[in-house]
Write a protein that holds these residues in place. Sequence first.
Motif, mmCIF file in Angstrom:
data_model
loop_
_atom_site.group_PDB
_atom_site.id
_atom_site.type_symbol
_atom_site.label_atom_id
_atom_site.label_comp_id
_atom_site.label_asym_id
_atom_site.label_seq_id
_atom_site.Cartn_x
_atom_site.Cartn_y
_atom_site.Cartn_z
ATOM 1 N N LEU A 192 32.711 39.722 44.480
ATOM 2 C CA LEU A 192 33.701 39.331 45.488
ATOM 3 C C LEU A 192 34.767 40.404 45.643
ATOM 4 N N LEU A 193 35.203 40.940 44.499
ATOM 5 C CA LEU A 193 36.243 41.966 44.542
ATOM 6 C C LEU A 193 35.744 43.221 45.268
ATOM 7 N N GLU A 323 45.695 38.661 49.186
ATOM 8 C CA GLU A 323 46.178 37.976 47.972
ATOM 9 C C GLU A 323 45.007 37.653 47.044
ATOM 10 N N ILE A 324 43.899 37.170 47.618
ATOM 11 C CA ILE A 324 42.719 36.851 46.816
ATOM 12 C C ILE A 324 42.149 38.122 46.185
ATOM 13 N N ARG A 325 42.108 39.195 46.953
ATOM 14 C CA ARG A 325 41.614 40.471 46.417
ATOM 15 C C ARG A 325 42.441 40.925 45.221
ATOM 16 N N ASP A 326 43.762 40.860 45.366
ATOM 17 C CA ASP A 326 44.640 41.293 44.273
ATOM 18 C C ASP A 326 44.491 40.400 43.055
ATOM 19 N N SER A 327 44.334 39.076 43.306
ATOM 20 C CA SER A 327 44.158 38.134 42.202
ATOM 21 C C SER A 327 42.855 38.401 41.451
ATOM 22 N N LEU A 328 41.778 38.650 42.209
ATOM 23 C CA LEU A 328 40.494 38.973 41.577
ATOM 24 C C LEU A 328 40.592 40.276 40.787
ATOM 25 N N ASP A 329 41.321 41.213 41.323
ATOM 26 C CA ASP A 329 41.509 42.480 40.624
ATOM 27 C C ASP A 329 42.214 42.261 39.286
ATOM 28 N N ASP A 330 43.240 41.384 39.305
ATOM 29 C CA ASP A 330 43.964 41.065 38.062
ATOM 30 C C ASP A 330 43.044 40.389 37.054
ATOM 31 N N VAL A 332 39.692 40.507 36.847
ATOM 32 C CA VAL A 332 38.706 41.449 36.315
ATOM 33 C C VAL A 332 39.370 42.405 35.327
ATOM 34 N N GLN A 333 40.596 42.816 35.665
ATOM 35 C CA GLN A 333 41.320 43.713 34.771
ATOM 36 C C GLN A 333 41.691 43.008 33.471
ATOM 37 N N SER A 334 42.034 41.701 33.567
ATOM 38 C CA SER A 334 42.438 40.955 32.376
ATOM 39 C C SER A 334 41.302 40.852 31.363
ATOM 40 N N LEU A 335 40.059 40.873 31.828
ATOM 41 C CA LEU A 335 38.934 40.845 30.902
ATOM 42 C C LEU A 335 38.933 42.102 30.039
ATOM 43 N N ASN A 336 39.262 43.220 30.654
ATOM 44 C CA ASN A 336 39.383 44.447 29.872
ATOM 45 C C ASN A 336 40.531 44.348 28.878
ATOM 46 N N ASN A 337 41.645 43.709 29.341
ATOM 47 C CA ASN A 337 42.781 43.505 28.429
ATOM 48 C C ASN A 337 42.404 42.562 27.292
ATOM 49 N N LEU A 338 41.557 41.549 27.602
ATOM 50 C CA LEU A 338 41.088 40.624 26.571
ATOM 51 C C LEU A 338 40.350 41.379 25.472
ATOM 52 N N ASP A 339 39.510 42.296 25.869
ATOM 53 C CA ASP A 339 38.772 43.079 24.886
ATOM 54 C C ASP A 339 39.725 43.839 23.972
ATOM 55 N N ALA A 340 40.768 44.399 24.556
ATOM 56 C CA ALA A 340 41.744 45.149 23.755
ATOM 57 C C ALA A 340 42.500 44.216 22.814
ATOM 58 N N SER A 341 42.898 43.030 23.325
ATOM 59 C CA SER A 341 43.623 42.056 22.497
ATOM 60 C C SER A 341 42.744 41.561 21.356
#
Length: 551
Positions: A192-193, A323-330, A332-341
Amino acid sequence: MLTNLQIKNYALIEAVNLDFKDGFTVITGETGAGKSILLGALGLILGKRADLSSIGNPEEKCVIEATFDVNAYALKSLFEEEDLDYEAQTIVRREILASGKSRAFVNDTPVTLSQLSALGARLVDIHSQHQTLEVTDVDFQFQVLDAFADNQSLLSDYKGIYTDFRKKEAQLKKLQKQKEEAQKEEEYKSFLLEELLAANLKAGEQEHLEKAHDALNNVEQITEGLAEAYQVLGREEVGVNEMLLTAKLRLSKLSGFSPQLKELSDRLEAVSIELDDVAEAINDLASETEGDPEELTRLEQRLKLLFDLQKKHNVDSVEALIEIRDSLDDEVQSLNNLDASIHNLEREIAEAKLDLEERAKVLTQNRTKAITPLTKKLEEILTDLGIPNARFEVSLTDSTSFLENGKDQLLFLFTANKGMRAQELKKAASGGELSRIMLAIKAVLSAYAQLPTLIFDEIDTGVSGEIALKMGNIMKAMGTRMQLISITHLPQIAGKGAQHFKVYKEDIAQKTTTGIRVLTKEERIAELAEMLGGKASSEAAFDHARQLLNE
């Protein structure tokens, strides 16, 4: 320590005000005099539930108030946790109204029964012959062994790290679950993104496209209309400009006759100039306007893409798609942050495990060293208390996981008889033996830990003679290190107290009441003599009483 206890309108007690000293205090009285009433009143202070039977006179409220010196108990953190004002002299009050409603206060702040219980457990410890099962509890046994091993500081550090370790483990599980759930939708969300990113969305784009599309889609109608408009303005003889020119010439000839005519002539001149400009603009636009099928097709395809995306995401504007595009981007990005956390938490947990392992090892070593001297000390005390063949065996085995107090599993075994296999305390010891074991353990604990006020409620039942005297000596020694109160029926123990209260009944105006008073030395001698020889005490009983007090 308990410094003062006031009881009003509780059961058979109308009103008493008792001042307690530190050290060893004894309470005596005939059976049925009301010693249990005193414990019942204390129980209310410690958070036990109340009922209407607690009220003596049903027309008045029942009030129990106790004052404690809490300086030595390190209770500031508990007061903070319970949101209470800390006072070195803490006053706990319990009120039972005639309606049955109960209220509790700590330093005049209303508290719940759970708050009262939490505080009460740190202030007073009550034991009777029928309430000694605590000694069979593994947590209590650890407390005894750790106190003897001087593990308090190390154990406090370990528990702090352990609590943080468990929080991080729980946080890691939560993040791992979030990642698992996020991964299930990651592929679709990424698709979707990418689709929205490829659309290269711009705010305000749709309105601009729709206007451009309308213009191209109606180009023939526009050019025809412009041509007609130009003809209306510029046709010879009948065009608007031609007629306006005629009117302008006529007014120009009349303008000299009055200011009003001059003004109208000037205004008409201005209109003529403006109409000329409009005509030229119409002509220019008409020459510039032409059809562009390719551009029209491009606009239609672009608008179709935007409308399809809006329908897919159930929105009605390009701005909402952005807005939906930016939310999806966040996301998808948060999954990468999850890996780091998750990686950071796993590293911190591994470090905490090493720290816990090291401290748990020292705890085990200290406990192992303490087992032999602890069991030897307990066996010596129990020998004095009439269990000469008492034998303790303490087993420490390694746990496969970290526990709240280390990595040890503890088992206390006991036997009171020679040649008998030691078993778990609750299986091997009788009620009377458990009472003496509890006394022995508390005597040891008092030398190594700061204990709350300890109350023994006739745990000396079944004891007499020399054993009772030794039990009294043990309690007297404990009184040099803590506040100990013993409700007893044995003169050998009563004679060891630094302070002596007597509970008694009396009939006043055809009403039976319970009173409590502190005894003078002469009154103590009389009380001990009565305990030794009954109401008609002999001179020998009085001599024996004096001897008990002077020992």
